[in-house]
Write a protein that holds these residues in place. Structure first.
Motif, PDB file in Angstrom:
ATOM      1  N   GLN A  15      -8.232  -9.369  -2.047  1.00  0.00           N
ATOM      2  CA  GLN A  15      -8.336  -7.973  -1.622  1.00  0.00           C
ATOM      3  C   GLN A  15      -7.789  -7.013  -2.668  1.00  0.00           C
ATOM      4  OE1 GLN A  15      -9.948  -7.319   1.196  1.00  0.00           O
ATOM      5  NE2 GLN A  15     -10.199  -9.500   1.554  1.00  0.00           N
ATOM      6  N   GLY A  16      -7.022  -7.536  -3.587  1.00  0.00           N
ATOM      7  CA  GLY A  16      -6.468  -6.686  -4.637  1.00  0.00           C
ATOM      8  C   GLY A  16      -5.801  -7.553  -5.681  1.00  0.00           C
ATOM      9  N   ALA A  17      -5.770  -7.067  -6.925  1.00  0.00           N
ATOM     10  CA  ALA A  17      -5.151  -7.831  -8.006  1.00  0.00           C
ATOM     11  C   ALA A  17      -4.590  -6.873  -9.049  1.00  0.00           C
ATOM     12  CB  ALA A  17      -6.164  -8.774  -8.652  1.00  0.00           C
ATOM     13  N   ILE A  18      -3.465  -7.267  -9.619  1.00  0.00           N
ATOM     14  CA  ILE A  18      -2.834  -6.462 -10.647  1.00  0.00           C
ATOM     15  C   ILE A  18      -2.494  -7.353 -11.836  1.00  0.00           C
ATOM     16  CG2 ILE A  18      -0.512  -6.778  -9.679  1.00  0.00           C
ATOM     17  CD1 ILE A  18       0.149  -3.943 -10.534  1.00  0.00           C
ATOM     18  N   ASP A  19      -2.691  -6.807 -13.030  1.00  0.00           N
ATOM     19  CA  ASP A  19      -2.278  -7.482 -14.254  1.00  0.00           C
ATOM     20  C   ASP A  19      -0.857  -7.028 -14.550  1.00  0.00           C
ATOM     21  OD1 ASP A  19      -1.798  -8.423 -16.807  1.00  0.00           O
ATOM     22  OD2 ASP A  19      -3.754  -7.864 -17.604  1.00  0.00           O
ATOM     23  N   LEU A  20       0.116  -7.913 -14.378  1.00  0.00           N
ATOM     24  CA  LEU A  20       1.521  -7.541 -14.516  1.00  0.00           C
ATOM     25  C   LEU A  20       1.874  -7.113 -15.940  1.00  0.00           C
ATOM     26  CD1 LEU A  20       3.081 -10.330 -12.288  1.00  0.00           C
ATOM     27  CD2 LEU A  20       2.718  -7.925 -11.699  1.00  0.00           C
ATOM     28  N   LYS A  21       1.078  -7.537 -16.908  1.00  0.00           N
ATOM     29  CA  LYS A  21       1.326  -7.122 -18.288  1.00  0.00           C
ATOM     30  C   LYS A  21       0.688  -5.762 -18.592  1.00  0.00           C
ATOM     31  CE  LYS A  21       1.732 -11.787 -20.228  1.00  0.00           C
ATOM     32  NZ  LYS A  21       1.201 -12.738 -21.251  1.00  0.00           N
ATOM     33  N   PHE A  49     -11.641  10.572   0.848  1.00  0.00           N
ATOM     34  CA  PHE A  49     -11.172   9.837   2.021  1.00  0.00           C
ATOM     35  C   PHE A  49     -11.559   8.387   1.824  1.00  0.00           C
ATOM     36  CE2 PHE A  49     -10.909   8.162   6.260  1.00  0.00           C
ATOM     37  CZ  PHE A  49      -9.909   8.911   6.875  1.00  0.00           C
ATOM     38  N   LEU A  50     -10.575   7.505   1.863  1.00  0.00           N
ATOM     39  CA  LEU A  50     -10.782   6.091   1.573  1.00  0.00           C
ATOM     40  C   LEU A  50     -10.370   5.260   2.776  1.00  0.00           C
ATOM     41  CD1 LEU A  50     -11.223   3.620  -0.284  1.00  0.00           C
ATOM     42  CD2 LEU A  50      -8.945   4.041  -1.242  1.00  0.00           C
ATOM     43  N   ILE A  51     -11.302   4.449   3.284  1.00  0.00           N
ATOM     44  CA  ILE A  51     -11.006   3.546   4.394  1.00  0.00           C
ATOM     45  C   ILE A  51     -10.786   2.149   3.831  1.00  0.00           C
ATOM     46  CG2 ILE A  51     -11.852   2.553   6.552  1.00  0.00           C
ATOM     47  CD1 ILE A  51     -13.520   5.036   6.977  1.00  0.00           C
ATOM     48  N   GLY A  52      -9.559   1.669   3.927  1.00  0.00           N
ATOM     49  CA  GLY A  52      -9.193   0.358   3.377  1.00  0.00           C
ATOM     50  C   GLY A  52      -8.297   0.524   2.167  1.00  0.00           C
ATOM     51  N   HIS A  53      -7.001   0.264   2.328  1.00  0.00           N
ATOM     52  CA  HIS A  53      -6.030   0.539   1.265  1.00  0.00           C
ATOM     53  C   HIS A  53      -5.922  -0.581   0.244  1.00  0.00           C
ATOM     54  CE1 HIS A  53      -2.442   1.986  -0.708  1.00  0.00           C
ATOM     55  NE2 HIS A  53      -1.745   0.909  -0.336  1.00  0.00           N
ATOM     56  N   GLY A  54      -5.915  -1.848   0.709  1.00  0.00           N
ATOM     57  CA  GLY A  54      -5.688  -2.939  -0.228  1.00  0.00           C
ATOM     58  C   GLY A  54      -4.334  -2.791  -0.900  1.00  0.00           C
ATOM     59  N   ILE A  55      -4.308  -2.895  -2.217  1.00  0.00           N
ATOM     60  CA  ILE A  55      -3.060  -2.689  -2.949  1.00  0.00           C
ATOM     61  C   ILE A  55      -2.966  -1.277  -3.523  1.00  0.00           C
ATOM     62  CG2 ILE A  55      -2.885  -5.146  -3.510  1.00  0.00           C
ATOM     63  CD1 ILE A  55      -3.717  -4.409  -6.394  1.00  0.00           C
ATOM     64  N   GLY A  56      -3.966  -0.444  -3.211  1.00  0.00           N
ATOM     65  CA  GLY A  56      -3.930   0.952  -3.647  1.00  0.00           C
ATOM     66  C   GLY A  56      -4.482   1.201  -5.031  1.00  0.00           C
ATOM     67  N   THR A  57      -5.365   0.336  -5.500  1.00  0.00           N
ATOM     68  CA  THR A  57      -5.835   0.426  -6.888  1.00  0.00           C
ATOM     69  C   THR A  57      -6.555   1.732  -7.179  1.00  0.00           C
ATOM     70  OG1 THR A  57      -6.074  -1.972  -7.032  1.00  0.00           O
ATOM     71  CG2 THR A  57      -7.292  -0.655  -8.629  1.00  0.00           C
ATOM     72  N   ILE A  58      -7.530   2.095  -6.355  1.00  0.00           N
ATOM     73  CA  ILE A  58      -8.361   3.261  -6.673  1.00  0.00           C
ATOM     74  C   ILE A  58      -7.547   4.548  -6.568  1.00  0.00           C
ATOM     75  CG2 ILE A  58     -10.379   4.601  -5.980  1.00  0.00           C
ATOM     76  CD1 ILE A  58     -11.711   1.990  -5.182  1.00  0.00           C
ATOM     77  N   ALA A  59      -6.820   4.734  -5.483  1.00  0.00           N
ATOM     78  CA  ALA A  59      -6.011   5.943  -5.337  1.00  0.00           C
ATOM     79  C   ALA A  59      -4.911   5.996  -6.400  1.00  0.00           C
ATOM     80  CB  ALA A  59      -5.400   6.009  -3.943  1.00  0.00           C
ATOM     81  N   GLY A  60      -4.338   4.840  -6.720  1.00  0.00           N
ATOM     82  CA  GLY A  60      -3.298   4.803  -7.739  1.00  0.00           C
ATOM     83  C   GLY A  60      -3.805   5.148  -9.126  1.00  0.00           C
ATOM     84  N   HIS A  61      -5.109   4.951  -9.339  1.00  0.00           N
ATOM     85  CA  HIS A  61      -5.721   5.277 -10.633  1.00  0.00           C
ATOM     86  C   HIS A  61      -5.829   6.780 -10.835  1.00  0.00           C
ATOM     87  CE1 HIS A  61      -8.217   4.462 -14.143  1.00  0.00           C
ATOM     88  NE2 HIS A  61      -9.121   5.308 -13.698  1.00  0.00           N
ATOM     89  N   TYR A  62      -5.747   7.543  -9.735  1.00  0.00           N
ATOM     90  CA  TYR A  62      -5.923   8.997  -9.800  1.00  0.00           C
ATOM     91  C   TYR A  62      -4.713   9.704  -9.204  1.00  0.00           C
ATOM     92  CZ  TYR A  62     -10.883   8.052 -10.709  1.00  0.00           C
ATOM     93  OH  TYR A  62     -12.067   7.629 -11.250  1.00  0.00           O
ATOM     94  N   PRO A  63      -3.590   9.726  -9.914  1.00  0.00           N
ATOM     95  CA  PRO A  63      -2.380  10.337  -9.357  1.00  0.00           C
ATOM     96  C   PRO A  63      -2.497  11.839  -9.125  1.00  0.00           C
ATOM     97  CG  PRO A  63      -2.083   9.805 -11.687  1.00  0.00           C
ATOM     98  CD  PRO A  63      -3.368   9.172 -11.264  1.00  0.00           C
ATOM     99  N   ASN A  64      -3.474  12.493  -9.761  1.00  0.00           N
ATOM    100  CA  ASN A  64      -3.618  13.942  -9.635  1.00  0.00           C
ATOM    101  C   ASN A  64      -4.736  14.361  -8.682  1.00  0.00           C
ATOM    102  OD1 ASN A  64      -1.524  14.421 -11.554  1.00  0.00           O
ATOM    103  ND2 ASN A  64      -2.984  14.013 -13.209  1.00  0.00           N
ATOM    104  N   LYS A  65      -5.365  13.391  -8.016  1.00  0.00           N
ATOM    105  CA  LYS A  65      -6.414  13.696  -7.043  1.00  0.00           C
ATOM    106  C   LYS A  65      -5.843  13.599  -5.625  1.00  0.00           C
ATOM    107  CE  LYS A  65      -9.627  13.820 -10.297  1.00  0.00           C
ATOM    108  NZ  LYS A  65     -10.336  15.059 -10.704  1.00  0.00           N
ATOM    109  N   LEU A  66      -6.507  14.276  -4.701  1.00  0.00           N
ATOM    110  CA  LEU A  66      -6.050  14.303  -3.311  1.00  0.00           C
ATOM    111  C   LEU A  66      -6.760  13.213  -2.516  1.00  0.00           C
ATOM    112  CD1 LEU A  66      -6.046  18.181  -2.758  1.00  0.00           C
ATOM    113  CD2 LEU A  66      -4.085  16.701  -3.255  1.00  0.00           C
ATOM    114  N   PHE A  67      -6.100  12.096  -2.366  1.00  0.00           N
ATOM    115  CA  PHE A  67      -6.625  10.978  -1.597  1.00  0.00           C
ATOM    116  C   PHE A  67      -5.991  10.957  -0.214  1.00  0.00           C
ATOM    117  CE2 PHE A  67      -8.376   9.476  -5.462  1.00  0.00           C
ATOM    118  CZ  PHE A  67      -9.267   8.442  -5.179  1.00  0.00           C
ATOM    119  N   THR A  68      -6.824  10.756   0.800  1.00  0.00           N
ATOM    120  CA  THR A  68      -6.357  10.434   2.139  1.00  0.00           C
ATOM    121  C   THR A  68      -6.839   9.022   2.437  1.00  0.00           C
ATOM    122  OG1 THR A  68      -6.496  12.741   2.860  1.00  0.00           O
ATOM    123  CG2 THR A  68      -6.392  11.045   4.573  1.00  0.00           C
TER     124      THR A  68
END
Length: 223
Positions: A15-21, A49-68
């Motif tokens: 459901q989500g993945a992060i590259d720790l490096k 408006f995003l349905i389904g958070h997961g690990i927050g990848t898409i919203a986290g990619h846009y810190p200056n956008k207004l995500f709900t």
């Protein structure tokens, strides 16, 4: 290549993945494709408006956008903060459709549906009534994006979604991400809008192809 941490549910799907490096890297291909589409169609978008958070990848990619963000499972949000570095306070706990219904009309540039159970995308997020709701909440140039799972040929559910969404939106496109074998299920991204969609497969990512979905039945809440 990388050092990865993944979040998965009982069905073993990631459901989500992060590259720790390289935490800012977009690891999952479908998320990269969604981001590419959003930036190509409207690089100046502001509200999502995003349905389904997961690990927050898409919203986290846009810190200056207004995500709900709507997430039905509070533990998913807790895990995203503890293990995946999600820091924003923009997640509402509850059913995505109910939360979207509470939003003002014509208020979003994008609505993204990226919600799954062990049976796939929940039924009430694929119906004629739901798609009518999304159209009310998008602005006049807004776009609905759905991340679905299916096959490129003779997939009765995808065909039904295609028919149902075309009853609401004038313009619909579907893009298939790669899979190991032709018959395998894979991510299918469906776009819908009241305005012409100019996005082509090359705008989405390498190995992405546009597909033509067939007709199916109309999915209703009462089904």
């Amino acid at each position: 290549m990388g050092k990865f941490r993944c979040m998965g549910f009982a069905d073993d799907a990631v459901q989500g993945a992060i590259d720790l490096k390289d935490p800012k890297r977009i690891v999952l291909e479908y998320q990269s494709s969604l981001i590419s589409l959003m930036e190509f169609i409207n690089p100046y978008f502001e509200r999502v408006f995003l349905i389904g958070h997961g690990i927050g990848t898409i919203a986290g990619h846009y810190p200056n956008k207004l995500f709900t963000i709507a997430e039905i499972d509070e533990s998913v949000v807790d895990i995203s903060r503890q293990y995946f570095m999600y820091e924003r306070n923009n997640v509402k706990i509850g059913d995505g459709r109910q939360l979207l219904d509470q939003e003002e009309q014509s208020s979003f540039d994008y609505i993204i549906v990226d919600a799954f159970t062990d049976k796939g995308t929940p039924h009430h997020l694929k119906t004629l009534e739901f798609f009518a709701l999304t159209k009310e909440k998008l602005d006049s140039n807004g776009v609905l994006l759905l991340n679905l799972m299916g096959k490129t040929n003779n997939d009765w559910l995808l065909n039904a979604v295609n028919t149902t969404i075309r009853n609401t939106y004038d313009y619909v496109k579907a893009f298939s991400l790669p899979a190991v074998a032709e018959r395998d299920e894979r991510n299918i991204i469906v776009l819908a809008s009241g305005k012409t969609l100019d996005a082509q497969a090359g705008d989405v990512g390498k190995g992405i192809v546009e597909i033509q979905l067939s007709e199916g039945h109309t999915i209703m809440d009462s089904d």
